[in-house]
Design a protein around this motif. Structure first.
Motif, mmCIF file in Angstrom:
data_model
loop_
_atom_site.group_PDB
_atom_site.id
_atom_site.type_symbol
_atom_site.label_atom_id
_atom_site.label_comp_id
_atom_site.label_asym_id
_atom_site.label_seq_id
_atom_site.Cartn_x
_atom_site.Cartn_y
_atom_site.Cartn_z
ATOM 1 N N GLN A 46 1.254 4.654 8.167
ATOM 2 C CA GLN A 46 0.889 3.874 6.987
ATOM 3 C C GLN A 46 0.513 2.443 7.362
ATOM 4 N N ALA A 47 1.204 1.878 8.344
ATOM 5 C CA ALA A 47 0.854 0.532 8.812
ATOM 6 C C ALA A 47 -0.559 0.516 9.388
ATOM 7 N N LEU A 48 -0.901 1.548 10.151
ATOM 8 C CA LEU A 48 -2.241 1.619 10.735
ATOM 9 C C LEU A 48 -3.301 1.809 9.663
ATOM 10 N N ARG A 49 -3.006 2.606 8.639
ATOM 11 C CA ARG A 49 -3.974 2.809 7.557
ATOM 12 C C ARG A 49 -4.212 1.509 6.784
ATOM 13 N N ILE A 50 -3.138 0.769 6.546
ATOM 14 C CA ILE A 50 -3.288 -0.520 5.860
ATOM 15 C C ILE A 50 -4.145 -1.457 6.709
ATOM 16 N N ALA A 51 -3.868 -1.496 8.019
ATOM 17 C CA ALA A 51 -4.620 -2.373 8.917
ATOM 18 C C ALA A 51 -6.096 -2.002 8.948
ATOM 19 N N GLU A 52 -6.383 -0.707 8.892
ATOM 20 C CA GLU A 52 -7.782 -0.253 8.928
ATOM 21 C C GLU A 52 -8.514 -0.574 7.626
ATOM 22 N N ALA A 53 -7.755 -0.747 6.543
ATOM 23 C CA ALA A 53 -8.370 -0.967 5.233
ATOM 24 C C ALA A 53 -8.652 -2.433 4.935
ATOM 25 N N GLY A 112 7.037 -13.292 13.247
ATOM 26 C CA GLY A 112 6.313 -13.593 12.025
ATOM 27 C C GLY A 112 5.793 -12.325 11.363
ATOM 28 N N PHE A 113 5.697 -12.326 10.039
ATOM 29 C CA PHE A 113 5.283 -11.110 9.338
ATOM 30 C C PHE A 113 4.767 -11.432 7.947
ATOM 31 N N ASP A 114 3.898 -10.550 7.473
ATOM 32 C CA ASP A 114 3.499 -10.516 6.069
ATOM 33 C C ASP A 114 4.070 -9.274 5.391
ATOM 34 N N LEU A 115 4.112 -8.180 6.167
ATOM 35 C CA LEU A 115 4.603 -6.909 5.642
ATOM 36 C C LEU A 115 5.401 -6.203 6.726
ATOM 37 N N VAL A 116 6.593 -5.712 6.358
ATOM 38 C CA VAL A 116 7.405 -4.893 7.254
ATOM 39 C C VAL A 116 7.421 -3.480 6.693
ATOM 40 N N VAL A 117 7.116 -2.517 7.538
ATOM 41 C CA VAL A 117 7.084 -1.115 7.121
ATOM 42 C C VAL A 117 8.169 -0.351 7.876
ATOM 43 N N CYS A 118 8.980 0.412 7.141
ATOM 44 C CA CYS A 118 10.062 1.211 7.721
ATOM 45 C C CYS A 118 9.916 2.662 7.284
ATOM 46 N N VAL A 149 0.998 3.779 -0.339
ATOM 47 C CA VAL A 149 1.143 2.334 -0.184
ATOM 48 C C VAL A 149 -0.185 1.718 0.241
ATOM 49 N N SER A 150 -0.456 0.514 -0.278
ATOM 50 C CA SER A 150 -1.658 -0.219 0.093
ATOM 51 C C SER A 150 -1.416 -1.706 -0.137
ATOM 52 N N VAL A 151 -2.314 -2.527 0.385
ATOM 53 C CA VAL A 151 -2.221 -3.978 0.223
ATOM 54 C C VAL A 151 -3.508 -4.491 -0.410
ATOM 55 N N HIS A 152 -3.366 -5.272 -1.507
ATOM 56 C CA HIS A 152 -4.518 -5.854 -2.184
ATOM 57 C C HIS A 152 -4.148 -7.241 -2.709
ATOM 58 N N ASP A 153 -5.017 -8.216 -2.454
ATOM 59 C CA ASP A 153 -4.898 -9.546 -3.053
ATOM 60 C C ASP A 153 -3.497 -10.136 -2.895
ATOM 61 N N GLY A 154 -2.960 -10.078 -1.699
ATOM 62 C CA GLY A 154 -1.672 -10.709 -1.431
ATOM 63 C C GLY A 154 -0.469 -9.976 -1.964
ATOM 64 N N ALA A 155 -0.630 -8.693 -2.283
ATOM 65 C CA ALA A 155 0.494 -7.907 -2.802
ATOM 66 C C ALA A 155 0.482 -6.517 -2.179
ATOM 67 N N SER A 166 6.762 9.565 -11.695
ATOM 68 C CA SER A 166 6.333 8.687 -10.605
ATOM 69 C C SER A 166 6.243 7.259 -11.121
ATOM 70 N N GLU A 167 6.576 6.300 -10.265
ATOM 71 C CA GLU A 167 6.531 4.882 -10.627
ATOM 72 C C GLU A 167 5.458 4.180 -9.816
ATOM 73 N N ARG A 168 4.748 3.260 -10.427
ATOM 74 C CA ARG A 168 3.843 2.374 -9.716
ATOM 75 C C ARG A 168 4.559 1.049 -9.522
ATOM 76 N N LEU A 169 4.661 0.606 -8.283
ATOM 77 C CA LEU A 169 5.432 -0.581 -7.946
ATOM 78 C C LEU A 169 4.556 -1.595 -7.224
ATOM 79 N N GLN A 170 4.927 -2.861 -7.351
ATOM 80 C CA GLN A 170 4.158 -3.928 -6.719
ATOM 81 C C GLN A 170 5.080 -5.084 -6.357
ATOM 82 N N ALA A 171 4.794 -5.728 -5.225
ATOM 83 C CA ALA A 171 5.556 -6.904 -4.811
ATOM 84 C C ALA A 171 4.622 -7.850 -4.075
#
Length: 261
Positions: A46-53, A112-118, A149-155, A166-171
């Motif tokens: 998932q980290a690699l998919r986010i990075a590719e996107a 340093g980090f913006d997102l930690v994936v476990c 999971v995905s990353v858009h506009d700082g979230a 199912s829940e849609r969540l954002q942080a």
């Protein structure tokens, strides 16, 4: 600006092999083959998919463990991660999940980090508490048990699937997420990826590098400890019920005797 993604991974005993305890009731890792925890492979994926996107991203994998734990980092690097951090120190032997979260938090702060994936849990301890502990120590929001999971506009945005809904969540970033084994099949390392992994940087840190003392970690500093263990009883022959008219009754009596019904 580069999106800094950190993936926490664990080197675990192969579940298909025999696992035993050492004299201090920690897992005897010298007697078992180890590998990257399968559930952490989903986190790497998932980290690699986010990075590719996104336009610019860097994926760092971090682990805490003995020298052999570098094999887990090698697998993640061959999948496509950019670099790795290995926290190795003899004083870490026997550290529980609480202590491990402290060490990981210090290492993640250092890089340093913006997102930690476990992953959702480790395949040996299967506790599933580390993402929440990391979020507490790093003072960032957590969005756990995501199947998407995905990353858009700082979230970071994700979907958590329950039994009935199912829940849609954002942080807002920076944040910590954990992903389930339903998030997407992990890729197999290619030959090119395996060869490239040998040249990728792996930074080794010890407790001094992280500003930690050995007496607050290891067996002596653990909040949880195994006090006793016994070998699993040998498998015995099963009970055969011959149906000569009362097979159902005999089966019911057997199940009741075992307190299954």
């Amino acid at each position: 600006m580069t999106l800094k993604i950190v993936v926490s991974v664990k080197y675990v005993p192969d579940a298909a092999g025999d696992r035993t305890f050492a004299d201090d009731f920690t897992v005897d890792r010298d007697e078992a083959d180890g590998l990257l925890s399968e559930l952490d492979e989903y986190a790497v994926e998932q980290a690699l998919r986010i990075a590719e996107a996104v336009e610019d991203a860097e994926v760092t994998v971090v682990t805490v463990g003995p020298e052999d734990a570098r094999a887990a980092l090698g697998k993640a690097l061959s999948m496509g991660a950019d670099n790795a951090i290995h926290v190795e120190d003899d004083d870490l032997h026997g550290t529980d999940a609480i202590g491990t979260s402290l060490v990981l938090a210090k290492a993640i702060e250092k890089t340093g980090f913006d997102l930690v994936v476990c992953g959702m849990a480790s395949t040996d301890g299967a506790m599933g508490v580390l993402p929440a502990m990391l979020a507490e120590r790093l003072d960032v929001p957590q969005v756990t048990l995501l199947s998407e999971v995905s990353v858009h506009d700082g979230a970071v945005i994700g979907r958590r699937d329950g039994d009935a809904a199912s829940e849609r969540l954002q942080a807002a970033l920076p944040a910590i997420v954990s992903v389930t084994d339903q998030s997407g099949e992990a890729r197999y390392p290619s030959f090119k990826g395996i060869m490239a992994a040998k040249k990728k940087p792996v930074e080794t840190l010890d407790l001094d590098d992280l500003g930690l003392e050995g007496d607050e970690l290891g067996l002596a500093g653990s909040y949880t400890v195994v006090e006793a263990a016994a070998e699993r009883p040998a498998r015995t022959a099963g009970v055969i019920v011959k149906d000569e008219g009362e097979g159902g009754k005999q089966l019911a009596e057997f199940l009741a005797g075992q307190k299954f019904i």
